[in-house]
Design an enzyme around this catalytic site. Structure first.
Site, PDB file in Angstrom:
ATOM      1  N   ASN A 169       0.819  -1.210   0.000  1.00 28.69           N
ATOM      2  CA  ASN A 169       0.000   0.000   0.000  1.00 28.69           C
ATOM      3  C   ASN A 169       0.851   1.257   0.000  1.00 28.69           C
ATOM      4  OD1 ASN A 169      -2.087   1.816   0.263  1.00 28.69           O
ATOM      5  ND2 ASN A 169      -3.144   0.638   1.840  1.00 28.69           N
ATOM      6  N   HIS A 187     -14.885  -5.153  10.155  1.00 31.92           N
ATOM      7  CA  HIS A 187     -14.575  -3.824  10.668  1.00 31.92           C
ATOM      8  C   HIS A 187     -15.861  -3.033  10.853  1.00 31.92           C
ATOM      9  CE1 HIS A 187     -10.122  -3.615   9.188  1.00 31.92           C
ATOM     10  NE2 HIS A 187     -10.430  -4.775   9.702  1.00 31.92           N
ATOM     11  N   ARG A 239     -14.193  -5.906  14.808  1.00 32.49           N
ATOM     12  CA  ARG A 239     -13.260  -4.888  15.300  1.00 32.49           C
ATOM     13  C   ARG A 239     -14.012  -3.578  15.471  1.00 32.49           C
ATOM     14  NH1 ARG A 239      -8.208  -2.331  11.982  1.00 32.49           N
ATOM     15  NH2 ARG A 239      -9.819  -0.797  11.465  1.00 32.49           N
ATOM     16  N   TYR A 262      -8.196   7.780  11.617  1.00 32.56           N
ATOM     17  CA  TYR A 262      -8.006   6.643  10.717  1.00 32.56           C
ATOM     18  C   TYR A 262      -8.632   5.383  11.317  1.00 32.56           C
ATOM     19  CZ  TYR A 262      -5.847   2.928   8.043  1.00 32.56           C
ATOM     20  OH  TYR A 262      -5.656   1.823   7.259  1.00 32.56           O
ATOM     21  N   ASP A 273      -7.922  -1.764  17.408  1.00 30.66           N
ATOM     22  CA  ASP A 273      -6.616  -1.471  16.829  1.00 30.66           C
ATOM     23  C   ASP A 273      -6.192  -0.066  17.255  1.00 30.66           C
ATOM     24  OD1 ASP A 273      -4.346  -1.222  15.327  1.00 30.66           O
ATOM     25  OD2 ASP A 273      -5.262  -1.747  13.412  1.00 30.66           O
ATOM     26  N   HIS A 320      -3.291   1.235  16.224  1.00 25.59           N
ATOM     27  CA  HIS A 320      -2.513   1.756  15.100  1.00 25.59           C
ATOM     28  C   HIS A 320      -1.159   2.331  15.502  1.00 25.59           C
ATOM     29  CE1 HIS A 320      -6.660   1.936  13.187  1.00 25.59           C
ATOM     30  NE2 HIS A 320      -5.959   1.148  12.381  1.00 25.59           N
ATOM     31  N   GLU A 323      -4.782  -4.620  19.347  1.00 23.77           N
ATOM     32  CA  GLU A 323      -3.823  -4.716  18.236  1.00 23.77           C
ATOM     33  C   GLU A 323      -2.933  -3.481  18.137  1.00 23.77           C
ATOM     34  OE1 GLU A 323      -4.069  -4.775  13.321  1.00 23.77           O
ATOM     35  OE2 GLU A 323      -5.847  -5.205  14.531  1.00 23.77           O
ATOM     36  N   GLU A 328       1.576  -6.755  11.715  1.00 24.90           N
ATOM     37  CA  GLU A 328       1.126  -6.605  10.338  1.00 24.90           C
ATOM     38  C   GLU A 328       2.149  -5.889   9.469  1.00 24.90           C
ATOM     39  OE1 GLU A 328      -1.760  -2.852   9.897  1.00 24.90           O
ATOM     40  OE2 GLU A 328      -2.439  -4.265  11.420  1.00 24.90           O
ATOM     41  N   ARG A 378       0.651 -11.218  13.318  1.00 28.07           N
ATOM     42  CA  ARG A 378      -0.256 -10.575  12.367  1.00 28.07           C
ATOM     43  C   ARG A 378       0.274 -10.507  10.940  1.00 28.07           C
ATOM     44  NH1 ARG A 378      -4.605  -9.001  11.680  1.00 28.07           N
ATOM     45  NH2 ARG A 378      -4.443  -6.737  11.573  1.00 28.07           N
ATOM     46  N   HIS A 414      -3.127 -10.342   8.862  1.00 27.34           N
ATOM     47  CA  HIS A 414      -3.611  -9.066   8.336  1.00 27.34           C
ATOM     48  C   HIS A 414      -4.370  -9.320   7.031  1.00 27.34           C
ATOM     49  CE1 HIS A 414      -3.612  -4.772   7.883  1.00 27.34           C
ATOM     50  NE2 HIS A 414      -2.828  -4.765   6.828  1.00 27.34           N
ATOM     51  N   ASP A 451      -6.289  -3.721   1.158  1.00 26.85           N
ATOM     52  CA  ASP A 451      -5.053  -3.524   0.415  1.00 26.85           C
ATOM     53  C   ASP A 451      -4.304  -4.847   0.225  1.00 26.85           C
ATOM     54  OD1 ASP A 451      -4.144  -3.914   2.959  1.00 26.85           O
ATOM     55  OD2 ASP A 451      -3.103  -2.013   3.151  1.00 26.85           O
ATOM     56  N   GLU A 461      -8.366 -11.572   9.524  1.00 29.26           N
ATOM     57  CA  GLU A 461      -9.023 -10.303   9.218  1.00 29.26           C
ATOM     58  C   GLU A 461      -9.693 -10.384   7.849  1.00 29.26           C
ATOM     59  OE1 GLU A 461      -7.947  -5.510   9.143  1.00 29.26           O
ATOM     60  OE2 GLU A 461      -6.343  -7.012   9.164  1.00 29.26           O
ATOM     61  N   TRP A 510       3.042   6.499  13.076  1.00 32.72           N
ATOM     62  CA  TRP A 510       2.054   5.804  12.251  1.00 32.72           C
ATOM     63  C   TRP A 510       2.481   4.354  12.179  1.00 32.72           C
ATOM     64  CZ3 TRP A 510      -2.476   5.078  11.205  1.00 32.72           C
ATOM     65  CH2 TRP A 510      -2.950   4.470  10.042  1.00 32.72           C
TER      66      TRP A 510
END
Length: 569
Positions: free
Chosen positions: A37, A122, A147, A159, A220, A222, A246, A272, A293, A322, A326, A349, A412
């Protein structure tokens, strides 16, 4: 069965995908997913310009050899671009082998270990009513694990929430199928960690009260929290019985998970963005996480992820691969074929691809009763329609970046900058530009080592029966404390003590058990109070260490020998 052609297809039916197609001289084709991605063209160039010439003419059946050839044969190893390219080649070769065998891919991996792979969807919302509506929709589709992501009061866009406003992009619609925004540059979102930590527990409390205890809930973070913040979040979510929490903190600093693990029993899932087994070494061996993951698409394909899963199985850690949009339907199918064959499979997932994506990639996976099941079609069961794919050219798209309220770029997918000054847990090593992490023994190991040393330490109280230096507890071998050896307290005659001998090492002289019959029996000599001859307490060795209490010579521990004479009546 030799490889004849290697083609790379880049298409964008709703989002960008990179697909590798390998064709053998027998006409059998295999597909592999190489989507990365935001960096799709990098992997496409790596495959087209560097790996395709190496694959032409190789035997397609040599999957493990090809994997090692591409991983070890090149000077540069690891990294997301390299491992995504290797993953595409590996998956395509497994697809070819299964088609040549005339059976679905999972049969070559040992057969099905379960009826279907449990998956989670999700659900998200800018506020609680919208979140509850999304949860109801997923329950109607048949999901049994969901999730939960929600907006944070005071933040316009977060996000993971499909209805978040696309800052600087001009698209305020939901992005259930594509979180990456189509634009020349990534969108920027604001972030407030304190507001997030205050808000999330109340969300899960409301969801639990509304939907009950049976629904499996996931969340999550992130990678946006420090280890201490992650520990606080995990502790605050314990009453709501999460399936997992996560990516609570950037896991490149694997030792940081020790702090999180100490303070919460909420299950942790990480990996992930990891792409090799080496990224997990500390996390798995110290059991700092509960789920790995890494997806098939980014971690070396079926061969690479199976190595990670087998290593994790030794420590009772399960997989949770994961699988957002994407990852193309090719990578999604590969994950399901592998997951249904793995004994330590945990969950998969599953984000449903858009209608256009499903038209370009014909997939035969079946979703029912909260799980995915592969069909009996030979191979992966996915077909790429190259004519339709050509109608959707590549378009630049990026995931949003993150800034704090004061404008600072926030975590991130990467960890924070390395510290410049030595502090707790850091030492300055010769030749190092910056302070390096010190080797720190985890608290639970320190306690274990302390108990072990305490158990083998000779007792201070000495008995006045038997030899003058015999501990009150019979049958205990001499203590292993160097300090006490120097003081001459490691000596004595013990009826049940095994034979020992001394050896030299870098840490000084140590005892080790002698094999049976290695030391010849000794005869003669005076007898100690225990009645055995050659008692170390009255050894006639030339070394003298001073006088013990009562006028007796304190023996040197290096001269200690077990008594072998007959016991006196």
């Amino acid at each position: 069965m030799l490889i004849d052609r290697v083609d790379v297809n880049v298409t964008s039916p709703g989002r960008n995908f990179v697909t590798l197609k390998i064709t053998t001289k027998d006409g059998i084709t295999g597909y592999g997913d190489a989507t990365l991605n935001g960096r799709e063209l990098s992997v496409a160039s790596y495959l087209r310009d560097h790996l395709a010439p190496l694959l032409t003419g190789r035997d397609a059946h040599l999957i493990e050899d090809t994997w090692q050839y591409l991983y070890r044969g090149g000077y540069w190893r690891r990294g997301p671009v390299t491992m995504a390219a290797i993953a595409a080649v590996d998956t395509a070769l497994w697809d070819i082998k299964a088609k040549a065998a005339g059976m679905p891919l999972y049969q070559l991996l040992g057969g099905a270990g379960r009826d279907r792979c449990l998956v989670y969807g999700h659900a998200s919302g800018a506020d609680l009513p919208e979140l509850k509506e999304s949860i109801h929709e997923h329950l109607e589709l048949g999901f049994r694990a969901i999730r939960i992501q929600t907006g944070v009061p005071g933040l316009d866009s977060v996000y993971g929430v499909a209805s978040s406003k696309a800052a600087s992009v001009g698209d305020s619609g939901r992005y259930d199928y594509e979180p990456a925004r189509r634009s020349a540059r990534p969108a920027e979102e604001r972030w407030d960690t304190r507001a997030y930590l205050r808000h999330v527990p109340s969300v899960f409390e409301e969801v639990r009260n509304t939907f009950g205890e049976e629904l499996a809930l996931l969340h999550d973070a992130h990678h946006r929290l420090t280890p201490l913040q992650a520990a606080r979040l995990g502790k605050s979510l314990e009453p709501y019985d999460l399936f997992w929490l996560e990516d609570v903190t950037p896991a490149e600093n694997q030792e940081a998970l020790r702090l999180v693990r100490q303070h919460t029993i909420t299950p942790l899932a990480i990996g992930e963005v990891f792409n090799t087994i080496w990224d997990y070494q500390t996390l798995i061996s110290e059991q700092l996480i509960d789920y790995v993951r890494s997806p098939v698409t980014h971690a070396g394909g079926i061969t690479g992820v199976k190595k990670i899963a087998d290593y994790a199985a030794m420590y009772q850690i399960k997989t949770g691969m994961h699988g957002p949009t994407d990852v193309s339907p090719v990578g999604q199918a590969a994950a399901v074929h592998l997951g249904i064959a793995l004994h330590n499979f945990g969950i998969q997932e599953y984000m449903i691809h858009s209608e256009r994506t499903r038209e370009v990639f014909g997939s035969t996976l079946e979703f029912a009763d909260g799980g995915l099941k592969p069909s009996d079609e030979p191979g992966l069961g996915v077909h790429l329609d190259e004519r339709l794919a050509a109608d959707h050219p590549y378009e630049p798209a990026y995931l949003p970046t993150n800034r704090l309220l004061d404008g600072t770029v926030h975590d991130w997918w990467s960890c924070s900058a390395a510290p410049r000054r030595a502090g707790p847990g850091l030492v300055r090593r010769p030749g190092a530009a910056f302070p390096q992490p010190a080797v720190v023994t985890p608290p639970f190991r320190r306690a274990r080592l302390f108990r072990a040393r305490r158990a083998t330490r000779p007792r201070r109280a000495l008995a006045r029966t038997g030899c003058p230096r015999t501990p009150a507890r019979a049958g205990v071998p001499p203590g292993r404390s160097r300090r006490r050896r120097r003081r001459g307290r490691t000596a004595g005659c013990r009826a049940r003590t095994p034979r020992w001998r001394w050896r030299d090492s870098r840490r000084g002289r140590r005892r080790r058990r002698s094999p049976a019959g290695r030391d010849p029996p000794r005869s003669g000599g005076r007898a100690g109070r225990c009645g055995r001859t050659r008692c170390s307490a009255i050894s006639s060795a030339p070394r003298r260490r001073g006088r013990a209490r009562g006028g007796r010579r304190r023996p040197d521990p290096r001269d200690w020998r077990p008594c072998r004479g007959p016991r006196s009546p």
